[in-house]
Design a protein around this motif. Sequence first.
Motif, PDB file in Angstrom:
ATOM      1  N   ASP A   7      45.287  34.742  40.406  1.00 13.25           N
ATOM      2  CA  ASP A   7      46.195  35.816  40.792  1.00 13.25           C
ATOM      3  C   ASP A   7      45.540  36.783  41.767  1.00 13.25           C
ATOM      4  OD1 ASP A   7      47.815  36.157  37.588  1.00 13.25           O
ATOM      5  OD2 ASP A   7      48.455  35.128  39.382  1.00 13.25           O
ATOM      6  N   MET A   8      44.245  36.991  41.567  1.00 15.47           N
ATOM      7  CA  MET A   8      43.512  37.919  42.424  1.00 15.47           C
ATOM      8  C   MET A   8      43.644  37.512  43.885  1.00 15.47           C
ATOM      9  SD  MET A   8      42.237  40.323  40.629  1.00 15.47           S
ATOM     10  CE  MET A   8      41.057  41.097  41.737  1.00 15.47           C
ATOM     11  N   LYS A   9      43.491  36.195  44.139  1.00 17.95           N
ATOM     12  CA  LYS A   9      43.599  35.696  45.519  1.00 17.95           C
ATOM     13  C   LYS A   9      44.993  35.979  46.086  1.00 17.95           C
ATOM     14  CE  LYS A   9      39.834  33.385  47.058  1.00 17.95           C
ATOM     15  NZ  LYS A   9      38.814  34.323  46.576  1.00 17.95           N
ATOM     16  N   ASN A  10      46.020  35.774  45.259  1.00 21.59           N
ATOM     17  CA  ASN A  10      47.391  36.064  45.702  1.00 21.59           C
ATOM     18  C   ASN A  10      47.491  37.524  46.156  1.00 21.59           C
ATOM     19  OD1 ASN A  10      47.682  33.564  44.559  1.00 21.59           O
ATOM     20  ND2 ASN A  10      49.480  34.060  43.335  1.00 21.59           N
ATOM     21  N   LYS A  11      46.948  38.409  45.307  1.00 22.74           N
ATOM     22  CA  LYS A  11      47.043  39.850  45.587  1.00 22.74           C
ATOM     23  C   LYS A  11      46.208  40.231  46.812  1.00 22.74           C
ATOM     24  CE  LYS A  11      49.382  40.825  41.710  1.00 22.74           C
ATOM     25  NZ  LYS A  11      50.629  40.077  41.845  1.00 22.74           N
ATOM     26  N   ALA A  41      53.687  38.998  52.524  1.00 23.52           N
ATOM     27  CA  ALA A  41      53.010  39.791  51.493  1.00 23.52           C
ATOM     28  C   ALA A  41      53.856  39.832  50.225  1.00 23.52           C
ATOM     29  CB  ALA A  41      52.767  41.205  52.001  1.00 23.52           C
ATOM     30  N   ARG A  42      55.165  40.040  50.405  1.00 22.87           N
ATOM     31  CA  ARG A  42      56.051  40.140  49.240  1.00 22.87           C
ATOM     32  C   ARG A  42      56.101  38.806  48.487  1.00 22.87           C
ATOM     33  NH1 ARG A  42      60.325  41.940  51.818  1.00 22.87           N
ATOM     34  NH2 ARG A  42      61.518  40.019  51.644  1.00 22.87           N
ATOM     35  N   VAL A  43      56.206  37.726  49.242  1.00 26.18           N
ATOM     36  CA  VAL A  43      56.247  36.396  48.629  1.00 26.18           C
ATOM     37  C   VAL A  43      54.975  36.143  47.815  1.00 26.18           C
ATOM     38  CG1 VAL A  43      56.225  33.905  49.126  1.00 26.18           C
ATOM     39  CG2 VAL A  43      57.816  35.404  50.352  1.00 26.18           C
ATOM     40  N   LEU A  44      53.820  36.453  48.404  1.00 23.66           N
ATOM     41  CA  LEU A  44      52.544  36.225  47.719  1.00 23.66           C
ATOM     42  C   LEU A  44      52.431  37.076  46.453  1.00 23.66           C
ATOM     43  CD1 LEU A  44      50.227  36.018  50.824  1.00 23.66           C
ATOM     44  CD2 LEU A  44      50.433  34.246  49.092  1.00 23.66           C
ATOM     45  N   ASN A  45      52.914  38.316  46.553  1.00 21.28           N
ATOM     46  CA  ASN A  45      52.864  39.207  45.387  1.00 21.28           C
ATOM     47  C   ASN A  45      53.708  38.686  44.231  1.00 21.28           C
ATOM     48  OD1 ASN A  45      51.216  41.478  45.140  1.00 21.28           O
ATOM     49  ND2 ASN A  45      52.272  42.492  46.826  1.00 21.28           N
ATOM     50  N   ASP A  46      54.821  38.026  44.588  1.00 23.02           N
ATOM     51  CA  ASP A  46      55.758  37.561  43.551  1.00 23.02           C
ATOM     52  C   ASP A  46      55.497  36.136  43.076  1.00 23.02           C
ATOM     53  OD1 ASP A  46      56.887  39.998  43.951  1.00 23.02           O
ATOM     54  OD2 ASP A  46      58.600  39.289  45.120  1.00 23.02           O
TER      55      ASP A  46
END
Length: 578
Positions: A7-11, A41-46
Amino acid sequence: MGMGKGDMKNKELAQMFETIADVLEIQGELVFKVRSYRKAARVLNDLTEDVETLSAEGRLDKVGGIGKATAEKIEEYLKTGKMKRYEEAVGSVPAGLLDMLKIPGMGPKTVALVNQKLKIESIAALAAAAKDGRLAALPGMGAKKVENILHGIELMQKASGRMLLGEAMPIVRGIVEAMKQSGHVAQIEPAGSLRRWKETIGDMDILAAGKEPQKIVETFTKGNWTIEVIASGKTKASIRIGNNFQVDMRVVDAASFGSALQYFTGSKAHNVKLRDIAKAKGLKLNEYGVFKGEKQIAGRTEEEVYKAVGLPWIPPTLREDRGEIEAAQEGKLPRLVQLPDIQGDLHVHSKWSDGHATIEEAALSAEARGYKYIAIADHTDSLRVFGGLSAEEVYKKKEEIEQLRKKIKGIQILCGVEVDIKSDGALDYSDDVLKDLDVVTASIHSGFQQDEAKMTRRILSAMENPYVHIIGHPTGRLLNQREPYALDMDAVLKKAAETGTAMEVNAHYQRLDLSDVACRRAKELGVKIAICTDTHHLENLDLMEYGIAVAQRGWLEKDDVINTWPIKKLQEFLHAKR
């Protein structure tokens, strides 16, 4: 669900794409480009799946909202730990602009506006423009928005979690004083980084001893300084005070007060080394005392704790494991400069420029502090914003000082100046004017963005001038607000040694510049220091103690500091330059 490593990488990636979008928006890039990065950014966050897994299984470009170009950038980052597009973006705007985006209420458009119209590149400059009305005058601004921005800056600085020494010290002193008045404490001292006089402080620690611990804890938690009680027990409590910072109180037995004070003062590295020394002597050292087997052999005072492990007491300002323990073992601890050693202040502003007092008021105020001399150092011509003086005005000021010398006998008034070092390294006054002044401090007030070579050159050329005695606040830093400018400090200090120029330790707690580490290097090279308050309001003459703390943390002794010297010796030093 907790955040896994994936998850860290996504964020991280989401944050990078947000930043690219911010930079593009500040630069006025086309809306659709900005939007595509924001969407990524939004896609990666979700994302519910880990981006590394998607990449490994070749499913990245199947994710809606992530196009081919974006997928390539993600792959690049996962493979190399870098993203070229991100680094280009960040490198193409001053770092201060990105910092401004972190202020609640400051969007990219506002940042672009203040940067274009007012050339603002830092939070400090933004705060200044908000306070002096330049911000409110911008199109689409207005009082309310400015107020929100100032509030946002305040919130952000508090969130950074470090408080300036000069903000923390008066608060803790106030609490300690009130606790003493309460009659419940037998002993009480601040501990932690505050007692070591570090330039910024995290949580504030206070240590106490007394017959009724419960009463001490209650007095502490019920004080008018408490906004919220975080925790409260029989012998310790934590509270939140007005500016959202935390103060911790511990009550210990008198028999352990010294060892607890030693332990909770730190630093950690200093304490680790001390425990190793104790161990080698077959002793145990902890917050309860020094023990031989089960028997406590020291603990009541710090002196006896250090003595038990074979050392003299080490001043808290030295306890950073920077060689102080070895020096103590060899009997070579420095005899640190102390506040009563100071004979005068060489950097005081008067009403002639942007100070709030007349020369006479400043002189009498310094005399009341027991000083033997004071240098009135006002700004020069190019700093018109700060009431900088023209050469003609300097001579008028000099006349006023000559008149006052006849009137005020108890203190020597020196006619000084804080001459501006301009962007090309030239000084704001000609040598003809400088040679007629008693003490000349040269400082940089503009062009902070220049590269290291240019910045260094500016200061070196100022030191080459035979009439420049001191370099003022040499790195230009403002703690928690502005980073020091790029400078080859070693080259600067070597040139100072060679030319006989002193370096200022600016004692204002927002500056504390030169830093402690640079002071230590200056001493090694034989460079002299002037500890000055840069006073604009007379009560700031009392900030001298913060400059003393920096000097002590830099191992400076009385003779290293020119304003501990009697006036004759000081004048010889000032004249030697020519």
